[in-house]
Design a protein around this motif. Structure first.
Motif, PDB file in Angstrom:
ATOM      1  N   VAL A 149       0.875  -1.172   0.000  1.00 14.88           N
ATOM      2  CA  VAL A 149       0.000   0.000   0.000  1.00 14.88           C
ATOM      3  C   VAL A 149       0.911   1.221   0.000  1.00 14.88           C
ATOM      4  N   LEU A 150       0.907   1.929  -1.113  1.00 14.18           N
ATOM      5  CA  LEU A 150       1.812   3.059  -1.300  1.00 14.18           C
ATOM      6  C   LEU A 150       1.225   4.297  -0.633  1.00 14.18           C
ATOM      7  N   SER A 151       2.049   5.020   0.115  1.00 16.18           N
ATOM      8  CA  SER A 151       1.547   6.175   0.861  1.00 16.18           C
ATOM      9  C   SER A 151       2.188   7.474   0.378  1.00 16.18           C
ATOM     10  N   PHE A 152       1.480   8.564   0.607  1.00 19.52           N
ATOM     11  CA  PHE A 152       1.970   9.899   0.284  1.00 19.52           C
ATOM     12  C   PHE A 152       3.251  10.198   1.053  1.00 19.52           C
ATOM     13  N   ARG A 171       2.981  -4.470  -6.823  1.00 17.29           N
ATOM     14  CA  ARG A 171       2.188  -5.105  -5.766  1.00 17.29           C
ATOM     15  C   ARG A 171       1.085  -4.224  -5.198  1.00 17.29           C
ATOM     16  N   VAL A 172       0.920  -3.003  -5.703  1.00 19.40           N
ATOM     17  CA  VAL A 172      -0.291  -2.240  -5.364  1.00 19.40           C
ATOM     18  C   VAL A 172      -1.500  -2.823  -6.084  1.00 19.40           C
ATOM     19  N   ILE A 217      -6.573   0.721  -6.598  1.00 22.91           N
ATOM     20  CA  ILE A 217      -5.337   0.043  -6.212  1.00 22.91           C
ATOM     21  C   ILE A 217      -4.938   0.453  -4.792  1.00 22.91           C
ATOM     22  N   GLY A 218      -3.916  -0.208  -4.271  1.00 26.26           N
ATOM     23  CA  GLY A 218      -3.493   0.023  -2.894  1.00 26.26           C
ATOM     24  C   GLY A 218      -2.648   1.274  -2.721  1.00 26.26           C
ATOM     25  N   VAL A 219      -3.297   2.420  -2.644  1.00 24.25           N
ATOM     26  CA  VAL A 219      -2.628   3.679  -2.303  1.00 24.25           C
ATOM     27  C   VAL A 219      -3.482   4.374  -1.252  1.00 24.25           C
ATOM     28  N   ASP A 220      -2.845   5.208  -0.416  1.00 21.79           N
ATOM     29  CA  ASP A 220      -3.637   5.873   0.611  1.00 21.79           C
ATOM     30  C   ASP A 220      -4.431   7.037   0.020  1.00 21.79           C
TER      31      ASP A 220
END
Length: 594
Positions: free
Chosen positions: A236-239, A295-296, A312-315
């Motif tokens: 999960v990619l974050s800012f 992997r997101v 997708i997995g981002v915040d």
């Protein structure tokens, strides 16, 4: 029927994924609830792409759309030509598509997806595949498969604002360009509120008399929904990771060069990090280079499934940038290639060799654009803080400067100078109250000075100072900030002053329980008053004002409950003319008086 791949959703990501997989020789079925491909790219009337340049397959399709229009054939408009191109290219690769076939659930074998249930002419149909790609964008399919997901911002769960589109017809040019306008917030997971909000947003721009306005062609099929939840994926990619450079992506599936394009007009309810970035440093227009890892797209704990779409997995914060059409095409292409590799090697998506995947993708090979280089030397930071465009230097000071040197610069700078004011901001970013007196002065004077850091949406020093006083939990500022909240006569940036003051008081109360009673009194005076109005213009609108106070009232009710203070906010909310989204939020998120 049994397929190699089933793609749920034929929007931009789904169409590119389906074509990519089919061109690699896979047997592919697309299930689409609408009647065409391209999603918002076509049905939303999109005429051009924002910042993110198309690459790979999407670039090929964009060039074919341009060629189709130039040929003088049936399609003189990009959206209609796009529908044709996406369908033509998929069918040419021997793909199968079912339109008006909404996905209603996943077929599971334990934690592994083995197929899709959909509606087809009123009956439930079950199809099976080695792999399913969820391109529904609204987490519809992955939620039915048991994937974890999260929604919206932390303060209240609200999603990003959405855009609605009216298409206007110009017969002399044979074009129907889109007129986009922000229309508030919308929740795709609440069907009744969603429908009402769509109708309400259309009414904003419809006219009673069209004798003088003959250019309206149609209302768009699809709204521009920017967010509707994100899956919990293996990454999960974050800012924060992007800003701090702490995520090393060795084999990206895409590189995005974009600003954090938030359309939120209630930034005071966003995360601390986003407020630092947007309000504190005026960095809205600064482009970042974002490497997107494979992997997101891989949901955590569920096999046989890939995700290609804005879910997708981002915040929430980073989702303001990772949602646009250029990236959707790159995600689709990566998903199609990953599906091919899964079938080729007989492996699950979680076992894909990322180096091998990246070798297929032109998007992953594109060089990183030099974006947002934060100054990291004392000389460069000092020069930036002593300028009229201090935003990058403020962020550089946050990351690379010691409090000691910032204090020295602050103390040596003349009163009211650029350096002194900006050094006070930089200290506040680091949680240091050494410049608090200067912040109070700027707030008390309603300092109108506006920096030139960003191409748009810079913020005046006066209310930025209010923000930083709240961030510092400066209890000595409570009377001043309370006065600003109560001041209904602030001529310039009154909305920004009042919303920032509202949140600042609550932030101070979080850190100082002894002052909560006084703060609760000031907040309740506004939040319980049905005549108190916070309104502002949404992006893309000229004269339409949107009430924002309902969500601030809801946030106050949440805080009052946590602090243990009685309130009458729930009763006040029932008296307000709420739009359908805010009414639905109030119904489920207004805490009781205790």
């Amino acid at each position: 029927m049994v397929y190699d791949v089933i793609v749920a959703g034929f929007g931009t990501a789904g169409a590119v994924a389906a074509i990519s997989a089919a061109r690699h020789g896979l047997k592919v079925l697309v299930l689409e609830r609408g009647s065409y491909g391209g999603g918002t790219h076509t049905g939303g009337g999109v005429q051009s792409l924002y910042l993110e340049e198309p690459s790979g397959l999407l670039l090929e399709f964009e060039e074919k759309i341009t060629g189709e229009i130039a040929s003088g054939g049936l399609f003189a408009d990009r959206p209609e030509a796009g529908k044709h191109i996406f369908e033509r290219e998929f069918l040419a690769a021997d793909g199968s598509v079912r339109y008006e076939a909404p996905v209603i659930g996943a077929v599971m074998d334990g934690k592994r997806v083995t197929g899709v249930r959909s509606l087809n002419r009123g009956r439930i149909v079950e199809d099976h595949a080695a792999l399913v790609i969820d391109s529904t964008a609204d987490t519809v399919f992955c939620r039915s498969a048991g994937c974890e997901f999260f929604r919206g911002r932390e303060s209240d769960g609200a999603f990003q604002p959405f855009t609605n589109t009216i298409c206007r017809f110009f017969p002399d040019k044979m074009r129907t360009p889109a007129w986009n306008f922000d229309a508030g917030r919308i929740d795709p997971h609440n069907a009744e509120a969603f429908s009402k909000m769509m109708l309400a947003s259309f009414l904003v721009h419809l006219k009673e008399d069209y004798s003088e306005h003959r250019d309206l062609a149609m209302l768009s099929d699809l709204p521009g929904i920017r967010e509707s939840g994100h899956a919990v994926t293996e990454t999960v990619l974050s800012f924060r990771e992007i800003l701090d450079g702490s995520r090393d992506v060795k084999h990206p599936i895409a590189r995005v060069n974009s600003n954090i394009d938030t359309h939120a007009r209630d930034i005071a309810l966003e995360s601390r990090l986003l407020q630092d970035y947007m309000t504190g440093c005026s960095l809205w227009g600064i482009e970042l280079s974002i490497a997107v890892p494979y992997r997101v797209m891989v949901p955590r704990g569920i096999e046989g499934l890939l995700i290609a779409g804005r879910h997708i997995g981002v915040d929430h914060d980073l989702g303001h940038a990772l949602r646009m059409i250029g990236l959707m095409g790159a995600l689709g292409e990566a998903a199609g290639v990953a599906a091919y590799l899964c079938v080729k090697h007989g492996c699950a998506p979680s076992r894909i060799d990322e180096r091998e995947l990246a070798s297929f993708l032109k998007t992953g090979e594109s060089p990183a654009k030099e974006c947002a280089p934060w100054p990291d030397s004392p000389d460069a930071i000092l020069a930036g803080l002593n300028s009229g465009a201090p935003g990058r230097a403020l962020w550089g000071a946050r990351n690379f400067c010691s409090k000691k040197i910032l204090r020295q610069w602050f103390d040596a700078a003349p009163d009211g100078s650029l350096l002194r004011c900006n050094a006070a901001f930089a200290l506040a970013l680091k949680g240091d109250s050494h410049g608090a007196a200067e912040l109070r002065r700027m707030a008390a004077e309603r300092d109108p000075y506006m920096p030139s850091t960003s191409r748009k949406y810079n913020h005046a020093r006066g209310y930025v100072s209010v923000y930083f006083l709240g961030r510092l939990a400066d209890a000595a500022s409570i009377p001043l900030i309370g006065e600003i909240l109560a001041d209904g006569n602030i001529a310039e940036h009154g909305y920004e002053y009042r919303t920032t003051a509202f949140r600042a008081l609550l932030d101070i109360g979080e850190k100082h329980p002894a002052h909560r009673a006084e703060i609760a009194r000031r907040i309740r005076t506004k939040a319980e008053d049905p005549d108190w109005v916070l309104e502002t213009r949404l992006k893309g609108t000229a004269g339409t004002m949107k009430r924002m106070d309902p969500l601030f009232r809801l946030y106050a009710a949440k805080v009052m409950k946590r602090w243990g203070f009685a309130h009458k906010i729930a009763g006040t909310m029932k008296k307000l003319p709420l739009d359908p989204h805010d009414a639905a939020m109030a119904a489920v998120r207004t805490p009781s008086s205790r």
